[in-house]
Scaffold this active site. Structure first.
Site, mmCIF file in Angstrom:
data_model
loop_
_atom_site.group_PDB
_atom_site.id
_atom_site.type_symbol
_atom_site.label_atom_id
_atom_site.label_comp_id
_atom_site.label_asym_id
_atom_site.label_seq_id
_atom_site.Cartn_x
_atom_site.Cartn_y
_atom_site.Cartn_z
ATOM 1 C CE1 TYR A 294 -3.774 -2.483 11.736
ATOM 2 C CE2 TYR A 294 -4.140 -0.135 11.379
ATOM 3 C CZ TYR A 294 -4.355 -1.454 11.025
ATOM 4 O OH TYR A 294 -5.155 -1.738 9.955
ATOM 5 C CG ASP B 183 -1.778 1.152 1.393
ATOM 6 O OD1 ASP B 183 -1.619 2.125 0.624
ATOM 7 O OD2 ASP B 183 -2.664 1.116 2.279
ATOM 8 C CE LYS C 137 -5.447 -7.056 11.238
ATOM 9 N NZ LYS C 137 -4.647 -7.457 12.380
HETATM 10 C C1 F6R Z 1 -7.388 -0.970 7.911
HETATM 11 C C2 F6R Z 1 -7.208 0.398 7.427
HETATM 12 C C3 F6R Z 1 -8.245 1.408 7.748
HETATM 13 C C4 F6R Z 1 -7.707 2.459 8.728
HETATM 14 C C5 F6R Z 1 -8.784 3.474 9.132
HETATM 15 C C6 F6R Z 1 -8.249 4.588 10.037
HETATM 16 O O1 F6R Z 1 -6.305 -1.772 7.553
HETATM 17 O O2 F6R Z 1 -6.238 0.713 6.798
HETATM 18 O O3 F6R Z 1 -9.416 0.806 8.228
HETATM 19 O O4 F6R Z 1 -7.195 1.832 9.878
HETATM 20 O O5 F6R Z 1 -9.343 4.088 7.991
HETATM 21 O O6 F6R Z 1 -7.177 5.177 9.373
HETATM 22 P P1 F6R Z 1 -6.346 6.409 9.946
HETATM 23 O O7 F6R Z 1 -5.860 5.993 11.301
HETATM 24 O O8 F6R Z 1 -5.272 6.584 8.937
HETATM 25 O O9 F6R Z 1 -7.301 7.568 10.014
HETATM 26 MG MG MG Z 2 -4.028 2.172 3.141
HETATM 27 MG MG MG Z 3 -4.724 -2.492 2.149
#
Ligand code: F6R
Ligand code: MG
Ligand code: MG
Length: 373
Positions: free
Chosen positions: A229, A12, A232
């Site tokens: 984190y 990503d 994923k």
């Molecule tokens: C799961 C993922 C999304 C983010 C969520 C919050 O793998 O990438 O669900 O965890 O959109 O993202 P932030 O913390 O960047 O606002």
């Molecule tokens: Mg992403």
């Molecule tokens: Mg992804």
């Protein structure tokens, strides 16, 4: 005869509208980079696609698994994609590139890798799986069904070339150790470990009889690399089909139904795995549900079999009404789980939440806890 290697390397590097989808400019960067590499003879053929916000580089070459040249090419391509994403201020630009410098292999640096090296047979069909908003262990159930469950794979019963069974190489992601278990003899022990998806993941499957490679899956644990984190480790998997391996339809058979995997919103929830065609390969509701695409390819003389214009031919397997039932089931499961909000078991257990932002929320409450009388 020389061997052919199929490498699927993903990361990503930034996406459009939060973590939804890889936008066209990033495809353009990747296609240009890989076209140059093909011209220079580094790779023989390639196909760029996406699983949600993950950019997927499918390549064929003759350099073997873990080739620093191929991994370096993928790394440079992701870097160039991340630069483009930064310029466009796309979301999470460079997200999965956890280290600054490349050191010979992308493993441990953030990107996910699945590779198969084999001597070509008369014909070599392969299923390419790529998923978003879940983790490598999401494939444990699917791989068990495909290679060890005779109710899924008729060939285990009917085809003498498969009756010797398959061996599963399993990674213990906490201890960084692997163990190999043979089916059908050790099926129960295999399920005993790979049913614990938080810790164990299937990394490879071999045909027992001749140790021929049958499947390879990515096994990164981004959280264990970064200690927190960072998204994923949306996984990829390559599976060889037909003539002594499961038929293409046996490989995709587990997706007649949906099943639950860890990931979804903030990598913190159980969610239904939803098989989708490439046009639906974008994560929307509650950042999901976790989606999986499946491409059918043929490897031919070191290349992806191509049409008259030299374009790789790819079957978008899940873009088919045969998977409508799984999609409907997935949405029904999604609705049931989301009704529970942040209560377990809809939310993942405490061990998995360790790597999310939850601990910092809990830390604030710490001083307010008093000894219970
Ligand atoms: C799961 C993922 C999304 C983010 C969520 C919050 O793998 O990438 O669900 O965890 O959109 O993202 P932030 O913390 O960047 O606002
Ligand atoms: Mg992403
Ligand atoms: Mg992804």
């Amino acid at each position: 005869m020389a061997k052919t290697t199929v490498s699927l390397i993903k990361a990503d590097v930034g996406s459009l509208a939060g973590h939804t989808v890889v936008p066209q400019p990033l495809f353009n960067v990747a296609n240009k980079k890989l076209a140059e590499a093909k011209k220079e003879g580094i790779i023989n053929s390639f196909y760029v696609f996406n699983a949600g916000d993950d950019l997927e580089l499918l390549m064929t070459h003759d350099k073997g698994e873990n080739s620093s040249e191929i991994h370096g090419l993928a790394w440079d391509t992701f870097k160039a994609g991340a630069d483009k994403a930064k310029k466009l201020k796309l979301y999470g630009a460079g997200q999965d590139l956890l280290k600054d410098a490349f050191s010979g292999n992308v493993k441990g640096l953030g990107p996910g890798v699945a590779e198969l090296e084999f001597k070509e047979r008369g014909s070599d069909p392969i299923v390419v799986y790529a998923a978003d908003k879940t983790e490598p262990a999401a494939f444990n159930y699917m791989l068990y069904k495909v290679f060890a469950d005779p109710f899924n794979t008729a060939g285990l019963v009917i085809d003498p070339k498969m009756s010797g069974g398959f061996e599963f190489e399993v990674l213990d992601a906490y201890e960084n150790k692997t163990v190999t278990l043979k089916t059908p003899e050790e099926s129960y022990s295999l399920i005993a470990i790979i049913g614990t998806t938080e810790r164990y993941m299937v990394s490879r499957v071999l045909r027992s009889e001749d140790k021929e490679i049958a499947a390879s899956s990515s096994t990164t644990k981004l959280a264990l690399i970064a200690g927190q984190y960072v998204g994923k480790d949306d996984p990829v998997c390559l599976i060889r089909g037909q003539s002594g391996f499961p038929a293409m339809g046996e490989i995709t058979m587990p997706f007649l139904h949906s099943y639950l995997v860890a990931g979804w919103m903030r990598g913190s929830h159980w969610g239904p795995f939803m098989p989708v065609g490439l046009k639906d390969s974008k994560c929307t509701v509650f950042d999901g549900p976790p989606r999986i695409v499946a491409l059918g390819i043929q490897v031919s003389n070191g290349e992806l079999a191509s049409d008259d214009d030299g374009k790789p031919m790819v079957v978008d397997i899940f873009a088919d009404l045969a998977f409508d039932m799984a999609r409907r089931e997935a949405l029904e499961l999604a609705a049931a789980l989301r009704r529970m909000g942040e209560f377990e078991p809809a939310r993942l257990g405490p061990e998995a939440m360790e790597y999310t932002t939850l601990p910092s929320v809990l830390k604030k409450l710490e001083p307010r806890f008093k000894a219970a009388g």
